[in-house]
Design a protein around this motif. Structure first.
Motif, mmCIF file in Angstrom:
data_model
loop_
_atom_site.group_PDB
_atom_site.id
_atom_site.type_symbol
_atom_site.label_atom_id
_atom_site.label_comp_id
_atom_site.label_asym_id
_atom_site.label_seq_id
_atom_site.Cartn_x
_atom_site.Cartn_y
_atom_site.Cartn_z
ATOM 1 N N LYS A 32 43.035 47.486 45.596
ATOM 2 C CA LYS A 32 41.827 46.795 46.072
ATOM 3 C C LYS A 32 41.171 46.000 44.951
ATOM 4 O O LYS A 32 40.791 44.838 45.141
ATOM 5 N N ILE A 33 41.011 46.631 43.800
ATOM 6 C CA ILE A 33 40.312 45.941 42.709
ATOM 7 C C ILE A 33 41.140 44.763 42.203
ATOM 8 O O ILE A 33 40.589 43.711 41.846
ATOM 9 N N THR A 34 42.460 44.893 42.217
ATOM 10 C CA THR A 34 43.321 43.794 41.788
ATOM 11 C C THR A 34 43.198 42.610 42.734
ATOM 12 O O THR A 34 43.000 41.470 42.304
ATOM 13 N N ASN A 35 43.311 42.866 44.038
ATOM 14 C CA ASN A 35 43.193 41.780 45.009
ATOM 15 C C ASN A 35 41.821 41.129 44.975
ATOM 16 O O ASN A 35 41.695 39.894 45.053
ATOM 17 N N ARG A 36 40.783 41.923 44.821
ATOM 18 C CA ARG A 36 39.428 41.370 44.767
ATOM 19 C C ARG A 36 39.213 40.559 43.497
ATOM 20 O O ARG A 36 38.584 39.494 43.527
ATOM 21 N N ALA A 37 39.749 41.060 42.378
ATOM 22 C CA ALA A 37 39.602 40.336 41.112
ATOM 23 C C ALA A 37 40.342 39.003 41.162
ATOM 24 O O ALA A 37 39.832 37.982 40.696
ATOM 25 N N ILE A 38 41.529 38.990 41.748
ATOM 26 C CA ILE A 38 42.276 37.733 41.872
ATOM 27 C C ILE A 38 41.517 36.755 42.764
ATOM 28 O O ILE A 38 41.397 35.572 42.440
ATOM 29 N N SER A 39 40.996 37.244 43.872
ATOM 30 C CA SER A 39 40.230 36.380 44.769
ATOM 31 C C SER A 39 38.999 35.808 44.071
ATOM 32 O O SER A 39 38.718 34.609 44.167
ATOM 33 N N LEU A 40 38.264 36.657 43.368
ATOM 34 C CA LEU A 40 37.093 36.165 42.646
ATOM 35 C C LEU A 40 37.486 35.184 41.554
ATOM 36 O O LEU A 40 36.810 34.166 41.343
ATOM 37 N N TYR A 41 38.557 35.451 40.867
ATOM 38 C CA TYR A 41 39.028 34.559 39.803
ATOM 39 C C TYR A 41 39.318 33.170 40.351
ATOM 40 O O TYR A 41 39.012 32.154 39.722
ATOM 41 N N LEU A 42 39.906 33.131 41.535
ATOM 42 C CA LEU A 42 40.266 31.848 42.135
ATOM 43 C C LEU A 42 39.091 31.126 42.795
ATOM 44 O O LEU A 42 39.115 29.901 42.933
ATOM 45 N N ASN A 43 38.047 31.863 43.187
ATOM 46 C CA ASN A 43 36.969 31.277 43.982
ATOM 47 C C ASN A 43 35.596 31.277 43.323
ATOM 48 O O ASN A 43 34.674 30.656 43.851
ATOM 49 N N ASP A 44 35.446 31.943 42.217
ATOM 50 C CA ASP A 44 34.140 32.072 41.578
ATOM 51 C C ASP A 44 34.267 31.651 40.114
ATOM 52 O O ASP A 44 34.798 32.402 39.286
ATOM 53 N N ASN A 45 33.780 30.455 39.811
ATOM 54 C CA ASN A 45 33.930 29.926 38.452
ATOM 55 C C ASN A 45 33.247 30.778 37.395
ATOM 56 O O ASN A 45 33.738 30.888 36.271
ATOM 57 N N LYS A 46 32.111 31.375 37.721
ATOM 58 C CA LYS A 46 31.419 32.234 36.753
ATOM 59 C C LYS A 46 32.274 33.458 36.429
ATOM 60 O O LYS A 46 32.411 33.849 35.272
#
Length: 64
Positions: A32-46
């Motif tokens: 879960k944390i891996t998928n969420r981190a990848i999603s945030l990395y791709l969609n959240d510039n901060k």
């Protein structure tokens, strides 16, 4: 359900142990944390900038 990719990654043992201890009574998993981190990395510039500028995890001779 979206296709999944089975992969193997190396994680720092000390971080993984701390993660397991901190999530023992929660529903958070490494997947879960891996998928969420990848999603945030791709969609959240901060978030991306934060990760890109985090360098205290480097170990000599590694790519962490």
């Amino acid at each position: 359900m979206e296709d999944i990719k089975l992969t193997s990654v190396k994680v720092l043992e000390s971080l993984y142990k701390r993660f397991k201890i901190n999530t023992v009574n929660s529903s958070m998993t490494l997947q879960k944390i891996t998928n969420r981190a990848i999603s945030l990395y791709l969609n959240d510039n901060k978030f991306k900038d934060t990760l890109d500028n985090t360098d205290e995890l480097f170990i000599s001779g590694s790519n962490f």
